[in-house]
Design an enzyme around this catalytic site. Structure first.
Site, short mmCIF file in Angstrom:
data_model
loop_
_atom_site.label_atom_id
_atom_site.label_comp_id
_atom_site.label_asym_id
_atom_site.label_seq_id
_atom_site.Cartn_x
_atom_site.Cartn_y
_atom_site.Cartn_z
N LYS A 265 0.88 -1.18 0.00
CA LYS A 265 0.00 0.00 0.00
C LYS A 265 0.91 1.23 0.00
O LYS A 265 1.49 1.59 1.02
CB LYS A 265 -0.92 0.00 1.22
CG LYS A 265 -1.94 1.12 1.16
CD LYS A 265 -2.97 0.98 2.27
CE LYS A 265 -4.06 2.02 2.15
NZ LYS A 265 -3.59 3.39 2.05
N ARG B 7 -7.59 12.10 -7.25
CA ARG B 7 -8.82 11.40 -6.88
C ARG B 7 -9.90 12.40 -6.45
O ARG B 7 -11.07 12.18 -6.69
CB ARG B 7 -8.52 10.43 -5.73
CG ARG B 7 -9.60 9.41 -5.51
CD ARG B 7 -9.15 8.37 -4.52
NE ARG B 7 -9.44 8.79 -3.17
CZ ARG B 7 -10.62 8.63 -2.57
NH1 ARG B 7 -11.59 8.01 -3.19
NH2 ARG B 7 -10.80 9.03 -1.34
S1 IVH Z 1 -6.55 -0.19 -4.96
C1 IVH Z 1 -11.03 0.05 -5.56
N1 IVH Z 1 -3.99 -0.68 -4.54
O1 IVH Z 1 -4.81 3.53 -0.91
C2 IVH Z 1 -9.62 -0.12 -5.15
N2 IVH Z 1 -4.90 1.34 -3.66
O2 IVH Z 1 -6.88 3.54 1.17
C3 IVH Z 1 -8.85 1.12 -5.24
N3 IVH Z 1 -3.26 2.74 -2.50
O3 IVH Z 1 -7.19 5.41 -2.67
C4 IVH Z 1 -7.54 1.19 -4.61
N4 IVH Z 1 -1.53 1.43 -2.80
O4 IVH Z 1 -4.67 5.82 -3.14
C5 IVH Z 1 -5.01 0.17 -4.33
N5 IVH Z 1 -1.74 -1.23 -4.26
C6 IVH Z 1 -2.77 -0.38 -4.08
C7 IVH Z 1 -2.59 0.84 -3.38
C8 IVH Z 1 -3.70 1.66 -3.18
C9 IVH Z 1 -1.95 2.58 -2.29
C10 IVH Z 1 -4.04 3.91 -2.02
C11 IVH Z 1 -5.00 4.47 -3.02
C12 IVH Z 1 -6.36 4.33 -2.39
C13 IVH Z 1 -6.03 4.24 -0.95
C14 IVH Z 1 -7.10 3.48 -0.20
#
Ligand code: IVH
Length: 429
Positions: free
Chosen positions: A113, A134
Site C-alpha cells: 500500500k 482522486r
Molecule cells: S486499490 C477500488 N492498490 O490507498 C480499489 N490502492 O486507502 C482502489 N493505495 O485510494 C484502490 N496502494 O490511493 C489500491 N496497491 C494499491 C494501493 C492503493 C496505495 C491507495 C489508493 C487508495 C487508498 C485506499
C-alpha cells in the site's frame, strides 16, 4: 531518412531509454549518449514545429503556467478502501468474501500500500491524454501537465504493443517520492528557508499542486501503477494479476513486490513479512492491499458507497520505540508561539535515528505528564518527527518534577501569555 521519420524514431528510442532508466533501473546507454539523442530530437522539432505532439519526450517539461486546475469528472467513482489492523479483522473480511461467493475460497493478490497521492490516468490510442487527482472520488483536479513531468509515466505505450490495446483505458496509480528523494527535497527547502514537509506524502501532494509544471519537473516524483480499467464493452483483463502483468508489458511502472496468495493465511504472512521489512524498501508503505484476483468474483461481491467488498487495506501498526526524554526545550515560532519539544536520547526508529519529538502544545504535555528523565514511548507513522504517546511511570526517576510553563520567553525574557481561546502560549515581545 526524412525529418519526420527521424523524429518518430528518436521519440521511440528515448521513450525506451526512459523506460530502462526510470522503470527498470537498468540503463543501457550513458547519460551523455541519452542527452545527444534528446538534443537531436529537440533540434529536429525546432526545425519542424508542425511535428511536435504532446507525447514527445521533449514536451514533458511544460512551461505553460496555469491559474488553477480544471475539474475532471471521473469515468467511474474512485472509491477508497476499508482498513484492517489485525488478523481478526482480515479473517472477518475473508469470511465475508467467502460467504459472498457461496462458500468458495478465492485467490487473492497482495500488493504494497503505497503512501502517496492517488491518480487516475487516461490513455487514448496508447497515448497519455489526461491525469487527475482522486479528489472526492467523483471528480478531481486535472493535473495532466504536472504528471507528464514524471519520467516513469509512459507518454506513449511501446509501439509494438499499441495494436493490441483497448482504444481507451484508465490506469490507477500512486504518485510518490522515494525516501531518499524526500530527504534531498527537504534539505533543499531548508536551505532556501522554506518549511520542510512532514512526510513524503505531503511533499508529493505539495509538488502536484504547483501551478508551474517547470517547477514540478524539478521535484523528484515517481509513479507506481496498480489498476487497469477499460470502458464498458471493451475487452477487460479477467484478473487483477493479469492487469498488473499487462501494465508491466505495456511499459508502466508496476511494483515488483506483488504476489498471488492462494489462502488468507498466505495473505497474513505477506502482511507480517512487510510489517517487519518495510524499512528496507526505498519508499514508504503504510500497509498492504488485498484484492480478490478474479474480476468476475469482484463483480459478484460488488461494493458499498465507500469501498469495494472485494478488497481491503491491511494496515501496519505504527513503529514504536522507547527512549529517555533528556530535556524539554521551547521552540519559538515565527509568530511568537512557543512549542515544547522533547530532546531524546538518540534511538533508531523506522530507518532513521530519532533525536527529537514534538509535544504539540502545553496541554498535551500536561496530559502526558512527561518529565525530563522519563522513559517515553515514541510512535512514528509516515512522518519524520515522531510523537510521544506514553510515559513509563515505573521507570520515572525519584524527585522528578512536572514541567512548568515558563513565565518568561527563553530567548528574550519578555512575559509569556496564553493566546485567547487557544491552547497555545506566546511570547509578548
Ligand atoms: S486499490 C477500488 N492498490 O490507498 C480499489 N490502492 O486507502 C482502489 N493505495 O485510494 C484502490 N496502494 O490511493 C489500491 N496497491 C494499491 C494501493 C492503493 C496505495 C491507495 C489508493 C487508495 C487508498 C485506499
Amino acid at each position: 531518412m526524412d525529418a519526420r521519420h527521424e523524429i518518430l524514431k528518436l521519440r521511440e528510442e528515448i521513450a525506451r531509454h526512459d523506460y530502462l532508466y526510470y522503470v527498470r533501473a537498468e540503463p543501457e546507454i550513458s547519460d551523455q549518449e541519452y542527452d545527444r539523442l534528446f538534443l537531436r530530437l529537440r533540434e529536429l522539432e525546432e526545425q519542424s514545429p508542425e511535428w511536435i505532439t504532446s507525447d514527445s519526450p521533449t514536451q514533458r517539461i511544460g512551461d505553460a503556467l496555469t491559474e488553477g486546475f480544471q475539474v475532471v469528472r471521473h469515468p467511474f467513482p474512485l472509491i477508497s478502501l476499508d482498513n484492517s489492523y489485525d488478523e481478526a479483522d482480515i479473517l472477518s473480511f475473508h469470511q465475508r468474501v467467502v460467504e459472498g461467493l457461496d462458500g468458495r475460497q478465492p485467490s487473492y493478490v497482495c500488493e504494497p500500500k503505497f503512501d502517496g497521492v492517488a491518480v487516475l490516468l487516461r490513455f487514448e490510442s496508447g497515448r497519455f491524454v489526461q491525469g487527475a487527482t482522486r479528489g472526492d472520488g467523483a471528480q478531481g483536479d486535472d493535473i495532466t501537465a504536472n504528471l507528464r513531468t514524471i519520467r516513469s509515466l509512459p507518454l506513449c505505450v511501446f509501439s509494438e504493443k499499441r495494436s493490441s490495446l483497448p482504444k481507451t483505458f484508465f490506469v490507477r496509480g500512486e504518485a510518490y517520492m522515494s525516501k531518499a528523494d524526500f530527504v534531498d527535497c527537504n534539505r533543499e527547502r531548508e536551505e532556501a528557508g522554506d518549511k520542510p514537509f512532514a512526510n513524503p506524502r505531503n511533499s508529493t501532494a505539495g509538488s502536484l499542486k504547483l501551478l508551474d509544471p517547470a517547477l514540478v519537473a524539478r521535484r523528484p516524483l515517481s509513479l507506481v501503477c496498480y489498476g487497469l480499467s477499460t470502458e464498458s464493452g471493451q475487452e477487460q483483463p479477467a484478473t487483477q494479476s493479469e492487469s498488473l502483468s499487462r501494465l508491466r508489458e505495456w511499459g508502466f511502472p508496476v511494483s515488483p513486490y506483488w504476489v498471488k496468495a492462494a489462502s488468507i493465511e498466505n495473505v497474513i504472512e505477506y502482511w507480517s513479512r512487510w510489517q517487519d521489512h518495510r524499512d528496507e524498501l526505498p519508499f514508504e508503505i503504510d500497509g498492504v492491499v488485498v484484492k480478490v484476483d478474479s474480476l468476475a468474483d469482484q463483480r459478484t461481491l460488488g461494493q458499498t458507497a465507500r469501498a469495494p467488498r472485494w478488497a481491503m487495506a491491511f494496515k501496519f501498526s505504527a513503529r514504536q520505540a522507547k527512549t529517555v526524554l533528556e530535556r524539554i526545550v521551547l521552540q519559538l515560532g515565527r509568530t511568537g508561539i512557543l512549542t515544547p519539544v522533547a530532546e531524546l536520547q538518540p534511538v533508531p526508529l523506522g530507518g532513521v535515528v530519532i533525536r527529537r519529538a514534538t509535544l504539540h502544545n502545553f496541554d498535551e504535555l500536561k496530559r502526558l505528564d512527561a518529565r525530563e528523565g522519563d522513559t517515553v514511548l515514541l510512535e512514528r507513522g509516515g512522518d519524520v518527527i515522531p510523537k510521544i504517546v506514553a510515559v513509563d511511570d515505573a521507570l520515572r526517576p525519584d524527585h522528578s518534577k512536572p514541567f512548568r510553563i515558563p513565565r518568561k520567553c527563553p530567548s528574550c525574557d519578555a512575559p509569556v501569555e496564553r493566546v485567547e481561546g487557544e491552547v497555545a502560549y506566546r511570547c509578548t515581545n
